[in-house]
Write a protein that holds these residues in place. Structure first.
Motif, PDB file in Angstrom:
ATOM      1  N   ARG A  23      31.394  37.818  36.591  1.00  0.00           N
ATOM      2  CA  ARG A  23      32.803  37.459  36.925  1.00  0.00           C
ATOM      3  C   ARG A  23      33.935  38.374  36.473  1.00  0.00           C
ATOM      4  O   ARG A  23      34.412  38.682  37.674  1.00  0.00           O
ATOM      5  CB  ARG A  23      32.902  36.020  36.052  1.00  0.00           C
ATOM      6  CG  ARG A  23      33.830  35.142  36.753  1.00  0.00           C
ATOM      7  CD  ARG A  23      34.021  33.792  35.813  1.00  0.00           C
ATOM      8  NE  ARG A  23      32.846  32.921  36.460  1.00  0.00           N
ATOM      9  CZ  ARG A  23      31.956  32.368  35.350  1.00  0.00           C
ATOM     10  NH1 ARG A  23      32.256  32.627  34.218  1.00  0.00           N
ATOM     11  NH2 ARG A  23      31.392  31.393  35.672  1.00  0.00           N
ATOM     12  N   SER A  68      34.460  32.081  41.603  1.00  0.00           N
ATOM     13  CA  SER A  68      34.593  33.500  42.289  1.00  0.00           C
ATOM     14  C   SER A  68      34.084  33.256  43.646  1.00  0.00           C
ATOM     15  O   SER A  68      32.964  33.025  44.044  1.00  0.00           O
ATOM     16  CB  SER A  68      34.124  34.417  41.472  1.00  0.00           C
ATOM     17  OG  SER A  68      32.713  34.330  41.135  1.00  0.00           O
ATOM     18  N   GLU A  69      35.024  33.732  44.531  1.00  0.00           N
ATOM     19  CA  GLU A  69      34.900  34.030  45.908  1.00  0.00           C
ATOM     20  C   GLU A  69      33.759  35.172  46.202  1.00  0.00           C
ATOM     21  O   GLU A  69      34.292  36.470  45.829  1.00  0.00           O
ATOM     22  CB  GLU A  69      35.851  33.949  46.781  1.00  0.00           C
ATOM     23  CG  GLU A  69      36.415  32.597  46.889  1.00  0.00           C
ATOM     24  CD  GLU A  69      35.408  31.517  47.314  1.00  0.00           C
ATOM     25  OE1 GLU A  69      34.866  31.849  48.367  1.00  0.00           O
ATOM     26  OE2 GLU A  69      35.376  30.242  46.875  1.00  0.00           O
ATOM     27  N   ASN A  99      30.194  26.915  36.770  1.00  0.00           N
ATOM     28  CA  ASN A  99      31.867  26.824  36.816  1.00  0.00           C
ATOM     29  C   ASN A  99      32.177  25.526  36.137  1.00  0.00           C
ATOM     30  O   ASN A  99      33.279  25.669  35.040  1.00  0.00           O
ATOM     31  CB  ASN A  99      32.203  27.063  38.076  1.00  0.00           C
ATOM     32  CG  ASN A  99      31.990  28.295  38.604  1.00  0.00           C
ATOM     33  OD1 ASN A  99      32.046  29.463  38.188  1.00  0.00           O
ATOM     34  ND2 ASN A  99      31.351  28.210  39.907  1.00  0.00           N
ATOM     35  N   SER A 119      30.280  40.023  43.996  1.00  0.00           N
ATOM     36  CA  SER A 119      30.203  39.062  43.073  1.00  0.00           C
ATOM     37  C   SER A 119      29.614  37.894  43.523  1.00  0.00           C
ATOM     38  O   SER A 119      30.072  36.588  43.326  1.00  0.00           O
ATOM     39  CB  SER A 119      31.654  38.564  42.644  1.00  0.00           C
ATOM     40  OG  SER A 119      32.387  38.092  43.605  1.00  0.00           O
ATOM     41  N   GLU A 172      36.954  29.624  36.898  1.00  0.00           N
ATOM     42  CA  GLU A 172      37.254  29.580  38.487  1.00  0.00           C
ATOM     43  C   GLU A 172      36.192  29.950  39.361  1.00  0.00           C
ATOM     44  O   GLU A 172      35.370  30.939  38.750  1.00  0.00           O
ATOM     45  CB  GLU A 172      38.624  30.564  38.679  1.00  0.00           C
ATOM     46  CG  GLU A 172      39.127  30.429  40.034  1.00  0.00           C
ATOM     47  CD  GLU A 172      40.523  29.952  39.922  1.00  0.00           C
ATOM     48  OE1 GLU A 172      41.382  29.968  41.080  1.00  0.00           O
ATOM     49  OE2 GLU A 172      40.927  29.014  39.075  1.00  0.00           O
ATOM     50  N   LYS A 204      32.858  41.682  38.975  1.00  0.00           N
ATOM     51  CA  LYS A 204      32.513  41.613  40.386  1.00  0.00           C
ATOM     52  C   LYS A 204      31.071  41.891  40.788  1.00  0.00           C
ATOM     53  O   LYS A 204      30.784  42.639  41.934  1.00  0.00           O
ATOM     54  CB  LYS A 204      33.520  41.974  41.271  1.00  0.00           C
ATOM     55  CG  LYS A 204      34.800  41.446  40.852  1.00  0.00           C
ATOM     56  CD  LYS A 204      35.862  41.481  42.293  1.00  0.00           C
ATOM     57  CE  LYS A 204      37.248  40.970  41.910  1.00  0.00           C
ATOM     58  NZ  LYS A 204      37.232  39.545  41.826  1.00  0.00           N
TER      59      LYS A 204
END
Lengths: 482, 348, 694
Positions: free
Chosen positions: C556, C348-349, C272, C393, C346, C559
């Motif tokens: 990303r 990703s959670e 990231n 994801s 970003e 997901k």
């Protein structure tokens, strides 16, 4: 009418030169082999244009001598034929006369080669064949006999009726003038007469048609059977493979001649066994095509169903016409719908040749399938849920095509040999049939006195099979270059 | 290893049973039997006469029963005629009741009688087989060394002039079946047309007294056709081995070229042709039949032709048993030899 | 040959050019290549496949085959020009003065000759030794390469040894007559990481012991760092930079070298914040090389009119010891400027759990003797009590060496095999017992796979477009042929391939492009779980970065849950959120990436971390070399699977390791280890990898 000599007036000038050149060529080749076996090789130099060549040593001198003598020799031989085409028997003797009779074949061959070489880059593997000398020689030999067979069947080449006997021509040597020739008859028996006073040349030409018809078709059927059974055997392995392999080995363990003697007798034909075998063996192409199309289009029923109906309907009709013949045990199709009948003799020969070849094809296909099924693209097809037949026919089979095409050529040659064997033992085909095996069999009885009647078909068979082998070799070489 | 051979033997037995049954089935189909009855009895027999002739001799029984009789696991047929004479498969006519054998099949060592030669099948086969053995022996003696030498020399330096000439030679021989090469050889070397007359066109005398003159042509005819295939396999195997990495290793170890060929390449290159040689033997059997017919050499192949063309059932069965056993044994030898030559399989 | 007292450089290659000649044209493979190897020195030759590094080695051996030819320059070995020697002189030198070790140990040993005989051959040819002496010598060298039971090994055939042992034999063979120069051509590529580490260690030690100079050819910068004193970087047939390891690694002076370093995942890289920078474009084909600088078209510092003009020669870098570069602009470039970082992505959670495996077991029954079935059956435990869950994801890396069961696990998940025991839950449906034929289209389309070998992943006889459309047909995407064709083109866009590729055959594509098509095919049915089985390990370094980034980007956007199977810990560290380490069918450690890469470790993870070569001079690594080979899954050791090679075994009392399979222990939240070691022992573990700067 004078008997013809082999090379006629032309030979008076050229024969000594040709013989001398041939002898020189032979000696030079032998010397080259000897030098080579002793370890001498050319010294390689790089040319400014980035190519390699050899020069300098005695070996290289010899190599170039072989090359140039060879070229001269080929030129001379061509001269005999060219003179023959235009001058006929009066200028070129027997060779000239033969060459003249073969004119349609020469034209067809020239056209085939001119067109093929012109477009060779667009023709895939077939085009690449014309990059290999061996392959081109093989292809030329094969096509020579194919054209001879086709034009012979159209009665363009033969000089006499292959079945008619002319009194006084029994066992006559090549070039003998026809006794009692009438106006419009061809004046000579170019390659002599056989023991029933028939023209050997015309019989050989007609015999080519028998081979050219049966051998490729029988091989094709053997491939259909071998592929349809070999793919699942290799793909599923396990019990199915064990059973099928056992059956294949069983057939292979039979000495071919014994099998022929058991299958190809009038008594067996009377039981209808060949017809039943034909019914089983000929269904394989139907299964093959049906499964092939279904596996490809089953996701789109709107295309699949009509396509299958049309294709299978048509093939089924041909199939029924093939197996049903009036007067045999299987006669299911009404005569009005029956497209054609195959004479019992031909059918039994056809069936037994397919039967003998199929297990070998089966083994080859099985081996290839075993190898290719471990590839990732097969795994990829499996992980997206493809059915087994799609994987076998669309993922595995296309990638096995190289070895299969090569084997197909070799196997046509082998089938030709088998057909000859059948003829040689007088099995299956009618005794007056002009096919090469039968003719050799007829001729061999008087072999030590009048060899020409057996020798001519023997050489014909030799060149055709040699051509197929060379063709296969060329194809193998070119397909490996990819 | 022992277990492996035992399994193979079992499989062989099964194959032999299946094959002989097929031969049995085909030779015992009704049209064949009808022909048999007419040739043995007389040609103008009526339908009924044929029926009863066959029935008396047990030919109309169930196929499996008949096969069992031939094998010797089912009792032989016994027919009591209206006039009281008793005939049977396993005893002479009117033999005493207690001296009649019940079984007489292959298992009892009784191979039956040949109807054409009017002789015991077992003795017929053994003499003819010996004659063919002689032929085959000479063929192998000529064929195998020639094929291996040609193959190794050609494969040693791929693409060289030597390779090309030898390859052309071996392709030509594979394209020449025995009935073609035999005819050509006889025409050139034995006919009056070319006038060479170096050899004899017939090998009939070679059974008793084989000489170079009468035996060379049949031997070379079979050997040449078989040779081409083995030579090409050897060449393919040799070229493959010569490009293998361990050959490069050997070269870069400083091993000289002759030693590379002899010590490193040869053994690896001979593994594949060995199996081919063994599997070639069934094909030789084919050649033997053709050549024996062509040169009139009265061996096993000639016997096969006689038996088959006259539907001499007992003789034909024995002939097929012998040829099938020959084929299967060579397969077995080829498997064992493969395992022996190839340490990769032998030890793991 | 008597070994003379020569004290100049062992090998001097000067302006060497090698070409291969075909019927059509000359193909230059190596151009204007110079390198010098001093006595006792190890020189690394680094480059991607096709750059000509192996050709240099073969040129030194004078074994270029029929078509290869030296067209310029000289190769001097101890002052004598090799290309002027006769065949006999060369034969004398080969094997005795110069020895070579290759990539495939199995292929370089004669399968039908006993190992002893192959070894003894060398001194018997060169020193004229007798059989007895040669045998003793062989015995001694085999002992030197640390093989157990040398006598038995000398009497064995190559196939009876494992890959690592075979490579040791090849090394032994090379050392039989104590050569002055050893050429190693990718000697460890075919081996597992832990075995590789041991072989590298051995080569280093023996090099010192025998005083042998080495030419070490590799594509792996980390490996060269560990073994060599000097390095020479090659690109497209030319040396682009050469110098000492320190100079080249820390003060590189060629754009290609710099790009290479930026495209490999070093510690500190992060998908990231600090993504890898792939080298744009493709490796030029030998006959399509550009004018001027070969690297020009792909170079960030390219200057038209200057870099694409005339030949460029090597120029020395002032102030450094024998440091040269083939760049016209090296003095103008600011080498320390940080790379232009693309927009940091970003993080990703991870979302909900989509896939859950619980106690999964997969056993195979294998017939003891392969012939005819029958006989005893052996049970191979390919997967043993596998439990984990994967979220939306999220990238879960599965790490392990050969035989660890990672491929079996993938097969069971895909439905190509069914599980022996345990459950696989996909969105609350158990699928462990449903073979692929019985799965519905949705499930199949949801779980897809990207394969390892790019040359094998596409059907060679079908166009690229056709293969993607077929997948669409199967997944019932699109109503008609038109829609599917449109969707296929969009998928090509997704993997950044030109739309024109739809009509190409796979053989017209490079490895990286094929792998992209494979990815497009996997995403044809909008896959939610993608199993990537070593998707980049067969690709060149510069292509690896691009394909990895592509996977990350698609993940990303879509997901996707990515199950990334790999043996390469560097790339795992770079891209994964969580890591699962497997050994012989067992999950020995599972945790988030940070947890797994920091102590406490499972002893196997510790060894694995130490074994992976890292191309960064600032990294300090603890040195742990595992003894022996990975046991066969057919015949696993009793108790803990790792106990045969574990260096911590003595810390556990009562030989517990040999008796019982260890329990799974939670050492931290979400971090589990399967080990008998006490918590104190685990706490005592030190970090394997330390950045010197920290």
């Amino acid at each position: 009418m004078e008997p013809l000599t082999w090379t006629g007036p032309l030979g008076a000038y050229l024969d000594t030169i040709t013989l001398a050149l041939a002898a020189a060529f032979f000696v030079a080749v032998l010397a080259m082999i000897a030098l080579n076996a002793a370890g001498a090789t050319g010294r390689v130099v790089t040319n400014p244009d980035g190519t390699l060549s050899t020069s300098g040593s005695p070996y290289d001198l010899l190599a170039s001598a072989v090359k140039w003598i060879g070229v001269a020799l080929i030129g001379l031989v061509l001269a005999y034929f060219v003179v023959g085409v235009f001058g006929g028997p009066d200028a070129g003797g027997i060779v000239g006369a033969l060459s003249q009779r073969m004119t349609p074949v020469w034209i067809a061959l020239l056209l085939t080669f001119a067109i093929s070489i012109g477009f060779k880059r667009k023709l895939g593997l077939y085009g690449k064949l014309f990059d290999s000398t061996v392959g081109m020689i093989g292809f030329a030999l094969v096509m020579f006999w194919v054209f001879t067979g086709v034009f012979g069947a159209l009665d363009m080449i033969i000089t006499h009726d292959p079945l008619s006997q002319v009194s006084g021509m029994k066992n006559k040597v090549p070039g003998t003038p026809l006794s009692g020739a009438e106006e419009g008859d061809y004046q000579w028996y170019l390659l002599g007469g056989d023991n029933l006073a028939r023209d050997v040349f015309s019989r050989v030409v007609k015999g080519a048609w028998v081979v050219v018809q049966i051998a490729p078709l029988a091989t094709l059927f053997a491939f259909m059977v071998g592929i349809t059974l070999g793919l699942p055997a290799g793909f599923y392995a396990g019990k199915l493979d064990t059973v099928l392999s056992f059956i294949a080995n069983l057939i292979l363990a039979f000495p071919v001649i014994l099998l022929f003697y058991l299958l190809v007798t009038p008594e067996i034909v009377a039981t209808g066994l060949p017809n039943y075998m034909a019914a089983v063996l000929f269904i394989f192409p139907l299964i093959f095509v049906g499964v092939l199309l279904n596996a490809r289009y089953y996701t789109q029923p709107s295309i699949r169903t009509p396509l299958l109906l049309v294709v299978l309907g048509f093939l089924g009709w041909i199939y029924l016409s093939l197996i049903s013949a009036s007067g045999t045990k299987i006669n299911i199709l009404p005569a009005s719908l029956d497209l054609f009948d195959i004479p019992g003799g031909i059918l039994v020969v056809f069936v037994s040749v397919v039967f003998v070849n199929a297990p070998t094809v089966f083994r080859i296909v099985r081996g290839l399938a075993l190898d290719i099924k471990t590839r990732d693209y097969v795994a990829a097809a499996q992980t997206r849920g493809e059915g087994p037949w799609y994987i076998m026919l669309w993922e595995i089979l296309p990638n096995a095509r190289g070895p299969l095409i090569v084997d197909f050529c070799l196997r046509i040659g082998y089938t030709t040999i088998l057909l000859g064997t059948l003829g040689f033992f007088g099995l299956g085909l009618p005794p007056e049939s002009p096919d090469w095996g039968t003719t050799i069999n007829d001729g061999r009885r008087l072999l030590s006195i009048y060899p020409h009647a057996a020798l001519v078909p023997a050489l014909a068979l030799l060149t055709l099979v040699l051509g197929l082998n060379l063709l296969a070799d060329g194809l193998r070489e070119e397909s490996l270059k990819d | 290893m022992g277990l492996f051979i035992l399994r193979r033997l079992g499989l062989m037995l099964l194959t032999a049973l299946c094959l002989t049954f097929i031969v049995f089935f085909l030779t015992n189909l009704y049209p064949n039997l009808e022909k048999l009855a007419k040739t043995q009895g007389n040609f103008r027999m009526s339908e009924e006469a044929v029926e009863s002739w066959l029935g008396d001799r047990g030919y109309t029984d169930n196929m499996f029963v008949k096969y069992g009789r031939w094998l010797g696991v089912a009792p032989g047929w016994v027919t009591e005629k209206e006039d009281g004479t008793v005939t049977g498969q396993c005893f002479a006519e009117n033999a005493l009741e207690d001296s009649r054998d019940r079984y007489c099949g292959v298992l009892q060592g009784d191979w039956g009688r040949s109807l054409v030669f009017k002789d015991d099948v077992a003795s017929l086969i053994s003499t003819r087989l010996a004659a063919t053995g002689k032929l085959m022996g000479f063929v192998l003696l000529v064929m195998v060394p020639m094929a291996l030498i040609v193959g190794v020399l050609a494969g040693m330096r791929e693409g060289s002039g030597l390779d090309r000439s030898l390859s052309t030679f071996s392709i030509t021989t594979t394209a020449t079946p025995e009935y073609v090469s035999g005819v050509i050889f006889v025409a050139i070397f034995a006919s009056s047309a070319f006038g060479l007359k170096w050899f004899k066109g017939s090998a009939t005398q070679a059974i008793e007294n084989a000489t170079f003159e009468n035996f060379f042509l049949p031997v070379i005819t079979i050997a040449l056709y078989g040779m081409g295939y083995i030579a090409r396999m050897t060449r393919a195997s040799m070229t493959e081995v010569m490009t293998a990495q361990y050959i490069r290793t050997a070269r870069l170890k400083g091993v000289s070229f002759p030693n590379i060929v002899l010590k490193h390449a040869l053994r690896n290159a001979l593994i594949a042709p060995f199996t081919v040689i063994m599997l070639q033997i069934p094909w030789l059997l084919n050649g033997v039949v053709i050549v024996e017919t062509l040169f009139n050499y009265k061996g096993f192949g000639w016997l096969l032709v006689q038996a088959a063309s006259n539907n001499d059932i007992q003789l034909l069965l024995a002939v097929s048993v012998v040829s099938v056993v020959v084929v299967l044994i060579t397969q077995l030898i080829s498997d064992i030899g493969y395992v022996y030559l190839n340490p990769r399989i032998r030890i793991s | 040959m008597a070994k003379s007292d020569y004290d100049g450089p062992i090998l001097e290659i000067d302006k060497l050019s090698i070409s291969f000649f075909t019927r059509l044209r000359e193909i230059p493979a190596v151009m204007d290549f110079s390198v010098t190897v001093q006595p006792g020195e190890a020189v690394g030759l680094v480059g991607e496949s096709g750059c000509g590094k192996s050709t240099v080695a073969l040129g030194v051996m004078q074994d270029l085959g029929k078509n290869g030819r030296i067209v310029g320059g000289t190769i001097k070995f101890k002052g004598r020009d090799l290309s002027e020697m006769s065949q006999e002189e060369l034969r004398d030198i080969r094997g005795s003065e110069i020895a070579m070790i290759y990539q495939e140990p199995m292929a370089s040993l004669n399968p039908a000759m006993k190992i002893g005989k192959q070894l003894m051959e060398v001194p018997m040819i060169h020193q004229g030794m007798g059989e007895k002496e040669a045998y003793d010598r062989a015995l001694q060298v085999v002992t030197d390469v640390k093989l157990p039971d040398p006598k038995r090994i000398l009497d064995a055939y190559p196939h009876q040894l494992s890959g690592g042992q075979q490579q040791r034999i090849v090394i032994a063979m090379a050392l039989m007559s104590e050569p002055s120069l050893l050429i190693l051509d990718e000697p460890t590529t075919a081996l597992d990481v832990t075995v590789e580490a041991a072989v590298v260690e051995l080569v280093k030690d023996l090099g010192k012991k025998y005083g042998t100079s080495m030419l070490f050819i590799s594509h792996n910068l980390g490996l060269v760092l560990e073994t060599c004193d000097r390095i020479c970087v090659m690109y497209s047939g030319e040396a682009v930079e050469r110098g000492s390891i320190q100079d080249v690694f820390n003060k590189m002076q060629h754009p290609y070298t710099q790009a290479l370093f930026r495209s490999i995942p070093l510690p500190g890289a992060d998908k990231n914040s600090r993504p890898l920078i792939a080298i744009p474009g493709n490796f030029p084909l030998p006959h399509e090389r550009p004018q001027g600088c070969n690297f020009g078209p792909r170079c960030d510092y390219f200057e038209a009119g200057r870099c694409d003009h005339g030949d460029i020669t090597m120029s020395p870098v002032a102030g450094d010891d024998r440091h040269h570069t083939r760049c016209l602009r090296f003095e103008e470039i600011d080498w320390d400027a940080p790379p232009a970082i693309g927009d940091a992505k970003e993080r990703s959670e991870p979302g909900q759990v989509v896939l859950k495996m619980d106690n999964l077991k997969k056993y195979y029954e294998v017939a003891a003797s392969a012939l005819f079935g029958g006989g005893e059956k052996k049970v191979v435990k390919a997967n043993e009590t596998l439990s984990f869950e994967a979220r939306e994801s999220e990238t879960l890396a599965i790490v392990g060496e050969s035989g660890c069961g990672k491929s079996t696990f993938a097969k069971v998940l895909m439905g190509l095999e069914t599980a022996t025991d345990g459950t696989i839950t996909l969105d609350n449906n158990s699928i462990e017992d449903i073979p692929i034929e019985a799965r519905d289209t949705k499930t199949i389309a949801d779980v897809q796979m990207v394969f390892q070998n790019p040359f094998d992943t596409l059907n060679p006889s079908m166009t690229v477009g056709r293969q993607i459309i077929r997948a669409l047909e199967i997944f019932k995407v699109g109503k008609n042929e038109r829609e599917r064709h449109q969707r296929m083109l969009e998928l090509l866009d997704l993997v950044k391939l030109p739309r024109a590729f739809a009509d190409r055959m796979p053989r017209q594509l490079s490895g990286g492009q094929k792998q992209r098509v494979g990815i497009a095919r996997a995403f044809a049915g909008d896959a939610r779980i993608v199993v990537a089985d070593e998707p980049v390990s067969a690709l060149d370094v510069s292509v690896q970065a691009a394909v990895t980034d592509l996977l990350m980007e698609i993940q990303r956007e879509q997901k996707t849950t990515l199950l990334f199977i790999s043996h390469d810990l560097s790339i795992v560290r770079y891209l994964s959120d969580r890591v699962m380490v497997m050994y012989l069918g067992h999950v020995v450690e599972l945790g988030s990436t940070d947890q797994v890469f920091a102590p406490p470790y499972h002893p196997y993870t510790e060894a694995l971390l130490s074994a992976v070569p890292i191309a960064d001079t600032s990294v300090e690594k603890k040195h742990i070399v595992l003894e022996g080979d990975i046991p066969s899954a057919m015949n696993p050791p009793p108790g803990c699977p790792f106990q045969t090679r574990c260096r911590w075994k003595s810390e556990v009392a009562d030989g517990l390791c040999e008796k019982e399979v260890p329990p799974v222990r939670q050492v931290a939240d979400g971090h589990q280890i399967k080990c008998h070691l006490s918590s104190e022992a685990l706490d005592r573990m030190e970090a394997v990898i330390k950045l010197a700067a920290e």
